[in-house]
Design a protein around this motif. Sequence first.
Motif, PDB file in Angstrom:
ATOM      1  N   ALA A 115      -9.749  -4.115   3.578  1.00 43.00           N
ATOM      2  CA  ALA A 115      -9.237  -4.386   2.220  1.00 43.00           C
ATOM      3  C   ALA A 115     -10.274  -4.046   1.159  1.00 43.00           C
ATOM      4  N   LEU A 172      -7.274  -4.035   8.916  1.00 38.92           N
ATOM      5  CA  LEU A 172      -7.204  -3.521   7.534  1.00 38.92           C
ATOM      6  C   LEU A 172      -8.534  -3.704   6.806  1.00 38.92           C
ATOM      7  N   GLU A 200      -4.608 -10.571 -13.529  1.00 41.98           N
ATOM      8  CA  GLU A 200      -3.297 -10.318 -14.154  1.00 41.98           C
ATOM      9  C   GLU A 200      -2.874 -11.500 -15.036  1.00 41.98           C
ATOM     10  N   HIS A 204      -2.143  -4.446 -14.565  1.00 46.67           N
ATOM     11  CA  HIS A 204      -1.456  -3.172 -14.302  1.00 46.67           C
ATOM     12  C   HIS A 204      -1.067  -2.500 -15.610  1.00 46.67           C
ATOM     13  N   GLU A 212      -3.634 -14.686  -9.903  1.00 42.63           N
ATOM     14  CA  GLU A 212      -2.457 -13.880 -10.273  1.00 42.63           C
ATOM     15  C   GLU A 212      -1.171 -14.721 -10.245  1.00 42.63           C
ATOM     16  N   PHE A 225      -9.166  -7.588   6.979  1.00 38.89           N
ATOM     17  CA  PHE A 225      -8.132  -8.497   7.497  1.00 38.89           C
ATOM     18  C   PHE A 225      -7.673  -7.856   8.800  1.00 38.89           C
ATOM     19  N   PRO A 237      -3.899   0.363  -7.837  1.00 36.39           N
ATOM     20  CA  PRO A 237      -2.510   0.178  -7.383  1.00 36.39           C
ATOM     21  C   PRO A 237      -2.328  -1.119  -6.598  1.00 36.39           C
ATOM     22  N   ASN A 238      -1.070  -1.481  -6.355  1.00 33.77           N
ATOM     23  CA  ASN A 238      -0.792  -2.665  -5.531  1.00 33.77           C
ATOM     24  C   ASN A 238      -1.517  -2.517  -4.193  1.00 33.77           C
ATOM     25  N   GLY A 239      -2.160  -3.600  -3.786  1.00 37.02           N
ATOM     26  CA  GLY A 239      -2.841  -3.590  -2.490  1.00 37.02           C
ATOM     27  C   GLY A 239      -4.223  -2.949  -2.521  1.00 37.02           C
ATOM     28  N   ALA A 240      -4.725  -2.619  -3.721  1.00 38.45           N
ATOM     29  CA  ALA A 240      -6.035  -1.950  -3.827  1.00 38.45           C
ATOM     30  C   ALA A 240      -7.186  -2.880  -3.436  1.00 38.45           C
ATOM     31  N   GLY A 241      -6.983  -4.176  -3.571  1.00 40.59           N
ATOM     32  CA  GLY A 241      -8.049  -5.122  -3.197  1.00 40.59           C
ATOM     33  C   GLY A 241      -8.555  -5.965  -4.360  1.00 40.59           C
ATOM     34  N   LYS A 242      -7.893  -5.884  -5.519  1.00 39.04           N
ATOM     35  CA  LYS A 242      -8.365  -6.596  -6.723  1.00 39.04           C
ATOM     36  C   LYS A 242      -8.399  -8.119  -6.506  1.00 39.04           C
ATOM     37  N   SER A 243      -7.268  -8.661  -6.070  1.00 44.11           N
ATOM     38  CA  SER A 243      -7.201 -10.133  -5.909  1.00 44.11           C
ATOM     39  C   SER A 243      -8.121 -10.587  -4.788  1.00 44.11           C
ATOM     40  N   THR A 244      -8.270  -9.768  -3.763  1.00 45.19           N
ATOM     41  CA  THR A 244      -9.190 -10.105  -2.671  1.00 45.19           C
ATOM     42  C   THR A 244     -10.603 -10.257  -3.231  1.00 45.19           C
TER      43      THR A 244
HETATM   44  N1  ATP Z   1      -4.884 -13.180   3.522  1.00 43.60           N
HETATM   45  C1  ATP Z   1      -4.595 -11.933   3.854  1.00 43.60           C
HETATM   46  N2  ATP Z   1      -4.311 -11.596   5.130  1.00 43.60           N
HETATM   47  C2  ATP Z   1      -4.046 -10.308   5.475  1.00 43.60           C
HETATM   48  N3  ATP Z   1      -4.018  -9.284   4.598  1.00 43.60           N
HETATM   49  C3  ATP Z   1      -4.287  -9.576   3.320  1.00 43.60           C
HETATM   50  C4  ATP Z   1      -4.577 -10.905   2.878  1.00 43.60           C
HETATM   51  N4  ATP Z   1      -4.808 -10.873   1.531  1.00 43.60           N
HETATM   52  C5  ATP Z   1      -4.652  -9.588   1.149  1.00 43.60           C
HETATM   53  N5  ATP Z   1      -4.340  -8.811   2.225  1.00 43.60           N
HETATM   54  C6  ATP Z   1      -4.141  -7.359   2.190  1.00 43.60           C
HETATM   55  O1  ATP Z   1      -5.293  -6.789   1.564  1.00 43.60           O
HETATM   56  C7  ATP Z   1      -4.906  -5.713   0.726  1.00 43.60           C
HETATM   57  C8  ATP Z   1      -5.396  -5.985  -0.681  1.00 43.60           C
HETATM   58  O2  ATP Z   1      -4.624  -7.034  -1.240  1.00 43.60           O
HETATM   59  P1  ATP Z   1      -4.884  -7.602  -2.705  1.00 43.60           P
HETATM   60  O3  ATP Z   1      -4.010  -8.785  -2.879  1.00 43.60           O
HETATM   61  O4  ATP Z   1      -6.332  -7.778  -2.899  1.00 43.60           O
HETATM   62  O5  ATP Z   1      -4.386  -6.367  -3.597  1.00 43.60           O
HETATM   63  P2  ATP Z   1      -4.253  -6.252  -5.184  1.00 43.60           P
HETATM   64  O6  ATP Z   1      -5.080  -5.084  -5.609  1.00 43.60           O
HETATM   65  O7  ATP Z   1      -4.545  -7.547  -5.818  1.00 43.60           O
HETATM   66  O8  ATP Z   1      -2.727  -5.863  -5.336  1.00 43.60           O
HETATM   67  P3  ATP Z   1      -1.636  -6.278  -6.481  1.00 43.60           P
HETATM   68  O9  ATP Z   1      -1.853  -5.316  -7.598  1.00 43.60           O
HETATM   69  O10 ATP Z   1      -0.334  -6.053  -5.806  1.00 43.60           O
HETATM   70  O11 ATP Z   1      -1.869  -7.702  -6.867  1.00 43.60           O
HETATM   71  C9  ATP Z   1      -3.399  -5.573   0.847  1.00 43.60           C
HETATM   72  O12 ATP Z   1      -3.117  -4.589   1.822  1.00 43.60           O
HETATM   73  C10 ATP Z   1      -2.962  -6.950   1.338  1.00 43.60           C
HETATM   74  O13 ATP Z   1      -1.794  -6.884   2.100  1.00 43.60           O
END
Ligand code: ATP
Length: 239
Positions: free
Chosen positions: A16, A14, A158, A190, A81, A11, A35-42
């Motif tokens: 991700a 970043l 989640e 989590h 999520e 992104f 952890p939060n922001g690890a990239g799971k939802s991505t």
């Molecule tokens: N559409 C987007 N545009 C810019 N940055 C993004 C976007 N989607 C996710 N990110 C960034 O990518 C990284 C991974 O986000 P992601 O949502 O995949 O984390 P996660 O592991 O699911 O976290 P959580 O446990 O909080 O749900 C984070 O730094 C987030 O801010």
Amino acid sequence: MIDVKNICKNFGELHALKNVTFSIKEGSLCGLVGPNGAGKSTLFKIFLGLLEANEGKIKIANETINFGDTNYKRKIGYAPESPQLYDYLTEIEFLQFIAAAKHFSGSEVENEIQKWINFFDLGGKTNELIKNYSQGMRRKISLCAALIGDPPILFLDEATNGLDPESSYKFKEYLRSYCQNGGTVLFSSHIIETVEYLCDRIIILHKGQIKQELKKNEWEDLRGQDSSLEEMFIGLVRE
Ligand SMILES: Nc1ncnc2c1ncn2[C@@H]1O[C@H](COP(=O)(O)OP(=O)(O)OP(=O)(O)O)[C@@H](O)[C@H]1O
Ligand SMILES: [Mg+2]
């Protein structure tokens, strides 16, 4: 069933996801933690074609997936999520809409919808709009939407958040039998205890990279007698 090779997602500046590679066998219940922001939802969104990876290859059920493909999605049930629902429909209208989107038709539709409404004890209220539902009830509708049509693969981001203990327990038992019958699940949470109890494999994602990939017996050996998987996870992520 699921094969991921060198997935990268940026992104802007970043990174991700960085060279994420793993595979999941048919019938496996694989946990994805980090952890939060690890990239799971991505990662889930890339599987679902909601985001395009910058690099890498994905195969689902032996089919290479390109961004924009749609047919493979019939094989997948996805619970995001944050539940994505239509607030101004009733639960039955919403689930009928989902069933139609999944090309379900005929007399089985109503039975299938009713089966999941009963499973989650939703009640099938005919006049209440989803906008008036509680968080947990919204989660249940989102899960019904993922489960309708019995897809062979479930992506659950989640998905047990907000469920009451009884529904959560019942759903986890369902997932076990689903996998014993050949279903494949990628399950993020989590709640490490849930993942430990439920999953036969765990992938630990940290800052967009796979930090550790463990089978159940491996983490049981590794964590030793005195520590929990939770302590092991925190240790790995702190390193
Ligand atoms: N559409 C987007 N545009 C810019 N940055 C993004 C976007 N989607 C996710 N990110 C960034 O990518 C990284 C991974 O986000 P992601 O949502 O995949 O984390 P996660 O592991 O699911 O976290 P959580 O446990 O909080 O749900 C984070 O730094 C987030 O801010
Ligand atoms: Mg997430």
